[in-house]
Design a protein around this motif. Sequence first.
Motif, PDB file in Angstrom:
ATOM      1  N   GLU A 259      -0.953  -8.681  -0.463  1.00  0.00           N
ATOM      2  CA  GLU A 259       0.158  -8.089   0.411  1.00  0.00           C
ATOM      3  C   GLU A 259      -0.484  -6.894   1.087  1.00  0.00           C
TER       4      GLU A 259
ATOM      5  N   THR B 269      -2.929  -7.969   3.791  1.00  0.00           N
ATOM      6  CA  THR B 269      -2.223  -8.422   4.944  1.00  0.00           C
ATOM      7  C   THR B 269      -1.511  -7.354   5.816  1.00  0.00           C
ATOM      8  N   ILE B 270      -0.836  -6.239   5.328  1.00  0.00           N
ATOM      9  CA  ILE B 270      -0.594  -5.181   6.043  1.00  0.00           C
ATOM     10  C   ILE B 270      -1.665  -4.411   6.703  1.00  0.00           C
TER      11      ILE B 270
ATOM     12  N   TYR C  14      -2.685  -6.480   9.785  1.00  0.00           N
ATOM     13  CA  TYR C  14      -1.713  -6.640  10.858  1.00  0.00           C
ATOM     14  C   TYR C  14      -1.291  -5.126  11.374  1.00  0.00           C
ATOM     15  N   ARG C  15      -1.390  -4.103  10.636  1.00  0.00           N
ATOM     16  CA  ARG C  15      -0.952  -2.891  10.998  1.00  0.00           C
ATOM     17  C   ARG C  15      -2.167  -1.692  11.066  1.00  0.00           C
TER      18      ARG C  15
ATOM     19  N   LEU D  25       0.616   2.949   3.526  1.00  0.00           N
ATOM     20  CA  LEU D  25       0.414   2.047   2.800  1.00  0.00           C
ATOM     21  C   LEU D  25       1.464   2.146   1.759  1.00  0.00           C
TER      22      LEU D  25
ATOM     23  N   ILE E 123       5.137   1.736   2.554  1.00  0.00           N
ATOM     24  CA  ILE E 123       5.646   0.346   3.026  1.00  0.00           C
ATOM     25  C   ILE E 123       5.631  -0.574   1.696  1.00  0.00           C
ATOM     26  N   ARG E 124       4.769  -0.466   0.818  1.00  0.00           N
ATOM     27  CA  ARG E 124       4.687  -1.206  -0.564  1.00  0.00           C
ATOM     28  C   ARG E 124       5.756  -0.677  -1.671  1.00  0.00           C
TER      29      ARG E 124
ATOM     30  N   LEU F 108       8.506  -1.658  10.552  1.00  0.00           N
ATOM     31  CA  LEU F 108       7.685  -0.967   9.540  1.00  0.00           C
ATOM     32  C   LEU F 108       7.850   0.510  10.025  1.00  0.00           C
TER      33      LEU F 108
END
Length: 217
Positions: free
Chosen positions: A123, A126-127, A130-131, A139, A142-143, A203
Amino acid sequence: QSIKDFSPAKCGVEMTKGNCLLVFRQSSKKIMGSIKSKIESLLFISAKPMTVKQLANLIKSEAKEIQVAGDELIEDYKAKLGGIQVIKEGVKYQMVSAPTNARLIQGFIKDETTGELTRPSLEALTIIAYRGPISKINLDRIRGVNCALILRNLLLRGLIEAKNDKKKGETYYTVSLDFIRFLGINDIKDLPEYERLHQDDTLDKMLKEAEVMAVDN
C-alpha cells in the motif's frame, strides 16, 4: 521553555539563596526531562540519524541543551541494558538495536528483504509510486499509521529512494529506477491511470483535513 529562561528573580525575594537554587535545579531537571522525552520520540519515528540542529529546530531548544539531553539519553539507555540503544556520531543521534542482538537482527532483516512484501508495504509503495515525491508525514497521514519501519524496509530492498529537501527540512520518497525496471516500464508515468491518480485531489483533501485536525489538537 528553555533552561536559559529561568531567572533567580522569579524565586521571590522572600526565598533564601539555597531555596532558590533548589527551585532552579528542579526546574532545570524538569525542562531537561521534557527535552529528552521529545528527542527520544523523534529518534524513534525517524528512519535515519538526526542532527543536533534538526532536533533543536523541531523541539525549539538551544543546541547546547539538545547535546546535553542527547548525551544523557545515551547513558540512560546504556544503563537499561535493553534491546535498544541511542548512539552518537559527530553531531548526529540515532536509535539503534543493541549490538548483542546483531545476529538476531541480521536474520530478521534478511527475511524482511527477501520475503514477499506485506500488504501495508504494498500500500505504501503504491502511494509513493502514484503520489511521489511524498514526505513521511504525508504518507503517515494517508495511511493513518507510522510508516517508519515500512519505509526502512522498502529502502533496504532498493524499491524507493529518499531525497532530503534542505529548504523544507523534510525527506521525500520516490520509487527507485530498479523498481521501475522491475515493472517493465520506462517511466513512472507509464503506470496504469498514472495521470489521473497522480493529480487526484482526494488525497490532497485528506491531507488538508489532517493538518487542520493536527492544529486544532
